[in-house]
Design a protein around this motif. Sequence first.
Motif, PDB file in Angstrom:
ATOM      1  N   THR B 154      36.376  97.837  50.070  1.00  0.00           N
ATOM      2  CA  THR B 154      36.226  98.990  49.182  1.00  0.00           C
ATOM      3  C   THR B 154      37.574  99.644  48.885  1.00  0.00           C
ATOM      4  OG1 THR B 154      35.949 100.567  50.985  1.00  0.00           O
ATOM      5  CG2 THR B 154      33.977  99.441  50.200  1.00  0.00           C
ATOM      6  N   LYS B 156      38.231 102.715  49.016  1.00  0.00           N
ATOM      7  CA  LYS B 156      38.482 103.680  50.083  1.00  0.00           C
ATOM      8  C   LYS B 156      39.203 103.038  51.265  1.00  0.00           C
ATOM      9  CE  LYS B 156      35.785 106.711  53.169  1.00  0.00           C
ATOM     10  NZ  LYS B 156      34.432 107.257  53.399  1.00  0.00           N
ATOM     11  N   GLU B 198      38.423 108.243  44.327  1.00  0.00           N
ATOM     12  CA  GLU B 198      38.285 107.951  45.761  1.00  0.00           C
ATOM     13  C   GLU B 198      39.217 108.850  46.576  1.00  0.00           C
ATOM     14  OE1 GLU B 198      35.741 106.618  47.908  1.00  0.00           O
ATOM     15  OE2 GLU B 198      35.707 105.704  45.917  1.00  0.00           O
ATOM     16  N   LYS B 201      37.635 112.211  46.872  1.00  0.00           N
ATOM     17  CA  LYS B 201      36.580 112.182  47.880  1.00  0.00           C
ATOM     18  C   LYS B 201      37.161 112.309  49.277  1.00  0.00           C
ATOM     19  CE  LYS B 201      32.804 109.198  46.397  1.00  0.00           C
ATOM     20  NZ  LYS B 201      32.245 107.856  46.678  1.00  0.00           N
TER      21      LYS B 201
END
Lengths: 220, 220
Positions: B154, B156, B198, B201
């Motif tokens: 991912t 992230k 991202e 977040k």
Amino acid sequence: MINELEKIKDSVLLQDIKVEELSSMLGCLRGVIKHYKKGEEVLSQGAEIKQFGLLIEGKLQVVQYDHFGNKSILSIIEPNQIFAEAYAYVNKLPSMNVEALVDSTVLFLDSDKLSSPCQNCCSFHKQLVKNLLFIISNKNVNLTEKIECMAKRTTKEKLLTFLSLESIKQNSKEFYIQYDRQALADYLGVERSAMSAELSKLKNEGMLEYNKNWFKLLQK
Amino acid sequence: MINELEKIKDSVLLQDIKVEELSSMLGCLRGVIKHYKKGEEVLSQGAEIKQFGLLIEGKLQVVQYDHFGNKSILSIIEPNQIFAEAYAYVNKLPSMNVEALVDSTVLFLDSDKLSSPCQNCCSFHKQLVKNLLFIISNKNVNLTEKIECMAKRTTKEKLLTFLSLESIKQNSKEFYIQYDRQALADYLGVERSAMSAELSKLKNEGMLEYNKNWFKLLQK
DNA sequence: AAAAGTATGTTGGAAAAACAACGGATTATA
DNA sequence: TATAATCCGTTGTTTTTCCAACATACTTTT
């Protein structure tokens, strides 16, 4: 000692070096043999590396712990392979650890001594440098190819890039690959089942044929 | 010729080699200087490489054409950089082309001669080998780190891996990175806007703080 | 030959990323 | 200072991947 040299004389690093020369080499390169128990740390993150290792016996793993303590395994070292050679030649501190998976024996060689041959310019020095350049260059080429594949955004593109490279390297539209599906997925950094599905699609679209490890690229 | 050597004497490859030694080196390593017009091919896919290049003047690009004719740019070579050095030391044929983006001048050096110093074991030979090992090892380390990041599934995780590595390398939870957002996204092989989202977040989750190129990793 | 194990393909729902489009902020330039 | 250009974050939609679970084929072992 002699016994241990016998085990590694066929490694790529020592290719084309006479067995008789090996022990004089050890002195010249400050060769040190160390033993590690299972679970012991062979090299530690952040610790300066002046020597690189050649695994004589056992099995090592290169691991990385990130900021949050998550562990990831970067590679497995088998006997006759060298490790930490890249870090030995740059100023950077290594960001990974090397740990013994089983009881292991390692030969450490001085990287400085290797690249600065002694006065008499012994013949094995030349060969060692050649071998080392080959090993590191080879890794370099392989890493670059892997990045080429992984840099693509979709699994489909990753697959096609990989297969195209294989086709070029083997100089044929038909070829066998060395990975099984799971290994190929790991190599490309994608999900195995999704990759299988993507392969099916490509077959249906008429872009390639395959069966097990055999592949054939077709014109679009 | 002297004029051209003057231009490259500060390259990493020639680091710590005296200017006086450079011309004798050229003879020893079969140095050849070649000129290319904009658009000309410097190296071709599949053609054996015995020499590696040092760009004196101009700009080159390393490109790859896949099975379907799609072109992708692998890297840009600027003056003082060397190229094709890895392929010169392995048996594999290169799977990429090198093309001149503008009129360019290249110094080719014999890779074999470099790793097998002549009888008199001239001092510059040692230094050249050292420099070359440094350059290739450095690339190796960088490629490995990039793969570590890209291998994560991912965006992230890719970000956290990259930032963790930076934190380790700069030995601090706070650090500046060298890339802007677009460059970082390219480096990680992801979409810029998705990566920005991202990052937001992660900031909201309290895992990191950042502002422009400054980042700070926080405990979870 | 049966059984167990391994490798591969398939599918559907959940999750994530890509993509496109836009707005605000900062920087560079006229 | 005005203007243009660039960088960065946000959002909604579309596309792709992940994940889990299962089916099938092939291999190895006993």
